[in-house]
Enzyme design. Structure first.
Site, mmCIF file in Angstrom:
data_model
loop_
_atom_site.group_PDB
_atom_site.id
_atom_site.type_symbol
_atom_site.label_atom_id
_atom_site.label_comp_id
_atom_site.label_asym_id
_atom_site.label_seq_id
_atom_site.Cartn_x
_atom_site.Cartn_y
_atom_site.Cartn_z
ATOM 1 N N ASN A 64 0.852 -1.187 0.000
ATOM 2 C CA ASN A 64 0.000 0.000 0.000
ATOM 3 C C ASN A 64 0.891 1.242 0.000
ATOM 4 O O ASN A 64 1.701 1.422 0.915
ATOM 5 C CB ASN A 64 -0.899 -0.023 1.240
ATOM 6 C CG ASN A 64 -1.937 1.081 1.234
ATOM 7 O OD1 ASN A 64 -1.643 2.213 0.897
ATOM 8 N ND2 ASN A 64 -3.147 0.752 1.646
ATOM 9 N N HIS A 76 -5.851 3.197 -1.261
ATOM 10 C CA HIS A 76 -7.160 3.454 -0.671
ATOM 11 C C HIS A 76 -7.463 4.938 -0.826
ATOM 12 O O HIS A 76 -7.240 5.726 0.095
ATOM 13 C CB HIS A 76 -7.151 3.044 0.797
ATOM 14 C CG HIS A 76 -8.485 3.128 1.471
ATOM 15 N ND1 HIS A 76 -8.795 2.380 2.573
ATOM 16 C CD2 HIS A 76 -9.581 3.871 1.214
ATOM 17 C CE1 HIS A 76 -10.031 2.646 2.963
ATOM 18 N NE2 HIS A 76 -10.515 3.566 2.148
ATOM 19 N N GLU A 103 -8.983 -0.064 -2.737
ATOM 20 C CA GLU A 103 -9.796 -0.102 -1.528
ATOM 21 C C GLU A 103 -10.632 1.162 -1.417
ATOM 22 O O GLU A 103 -10.211 2.235 -1.848
ATOM 23 C CB GLU A 103 -8.913 -0.191 -0.280
ATOM 24 C CG GLU A 103 -8.082 -1.440 -0.172
ATOM 25 C CD GLU A 103 -7.293 -1.495 1.136
ATOM 26 O OE1 GLU A 103 -7.249 -0.467 1.855
ATOM 27 O OE2 GLU A 103 -6.723 -2.546 1.430
ATOM 28 N N HIS A 143 -3.590 -4.304 7.930
ATOM 29 C CA HIS A 143 -3.639 -3.161 8.832
ATOM 30 C C HIS A 143 -2.668 -3.375 9.979
ATOM 31 O O HIS A 143 -2.865 -4.218 10.836
ATOM 32 C CB HIS A 143 -5.034 -2.879 9.388
ATOM 33 C CG HIS A 143 -5.204 -1.435 9.787
ATOM 34 N ND1 HIS A 143 -5.693 -0.484 8.917
ATOM 35 C CD2 HIS A 143 -4.903 -0.791 10.934
ATOM 36 C CE1 HIS A 143 -5.703 0.687 9.519
ATOM 37 N NE2 HIS A 143 -5.222 0.534 10.737
#
Length: 253
Positions: free
Chosen positions: A7, A43, A73, A204
């Site tokens: 990410n 995201h 996301e 996460h």
């Protein structure tokens, strides 16, 4: 083997703090892919606090160039606004390999809970149908306990392919030295998801420190999405070396 999707939101946070294009999100993503990462995750949020729509388009091109997964996301219920066409519209434009639906509000600093499938199934179903028509794999953000995640069969019934287990509570427990208390919970949730025909992702606050323990305890995790910790660790060791350390952990489990 579990695959790694990096990410790159935090690269965009740093860029946006100053303006301009440095550090370059696409260049950072390319460095991760050159190091062996299996995909890229972003995201985008409606307030464009980090990843923007133009980043999504550019990263979609990059992942197509490399032939790897692009995981997009977002909250499918957040309405469009100037600069943000909406999550489903972004998916229509770039056709990510995976669309991960997350129930985060505009005010949240970061994603911190999964869907309540008993409550949200009816609202999710038409959106999942739209996204499946784009040939996206659908993953739904889920908590690793029954009260919040509901029955995993409901996630399968709305048409999802996978769930992504929210690992924030595990990372906090690991840092305190009592992660063992959560291993059984996450493993049981993973097994329930698989019994319902769902694949399992996780993400996460996973890090070099806690990833190996998690994967040894939780069966058959197909993908981990890691950003905040990885980018922080790369400030000291570099992206290439850090991604390769993650890949060694994945290969050893």
């Amino acid at each position: 083997m579990t695959v790694l999707s990096v990410n790159v939101n935090k690269i965009a946070v740093l860029r946006n703090s100053r303006g301009g294009n440095e550090p370059d999100v696409v260049r950072a993503a390319r460095a991760c892919l050159d190091a062996g990462a299996h995909g890229i995750t972003v995201h985008p949020r409606p307030d464009a606090r980090h990843i923007r729509a133009d980043d999504v388009y550019a990263l979609a091109e990059l992942t197509r160039e490399y032939g790897v997964e692009f995981n997009l996301e977002g909250n499918p219920f957040a309405p469009p606004r100037p600069g943000y066409p909406g999550f489903v519209a972004l998916c229509e434009q770039v056709r990510p390999a995976q669309a991960t639906l997350v129930p985060d509000s505009d005010a949240q600093l970061t994603s911190d809970h999964g869907f309540d499938f008993a409550r949200d199934a009816d609202a999710l179903r038409p959106l999942v149908t739209q996204l499946r028509a784009l040939q996206c794999r659908i993953s739904l953000f889920a908590d690793a306990h029954v009260e919040a995640s509901g029955d995993m069969r409901l996630a399968a019934d709305v048409g999802a392919d996978r769930v992504e287990l929210y690992t924030g509570p595990y990372a906090e427990a690991h840092a305190r030295g009592d992660a063992a208390t959560l291993f059984a919970r996450f493993a049981a949730t993973s097994r329930r998801a698989q019994a319902a025909g769902l694949g399992v992702n996780a993400g996460h606050d996973l890090s070099l420190e806690n990833l190996g323990d998690f994967l040894r305890a939780v069966p058959n995790v197909q993908e981990v999405s890691i950003g905040h910790a990885l980018i922080g660790e790369a400030l000291y060791a570099g992206l290439d070396a850090t991604v390769k350390r993650y890949l060694r952990i994945l290969a050893a489990v």
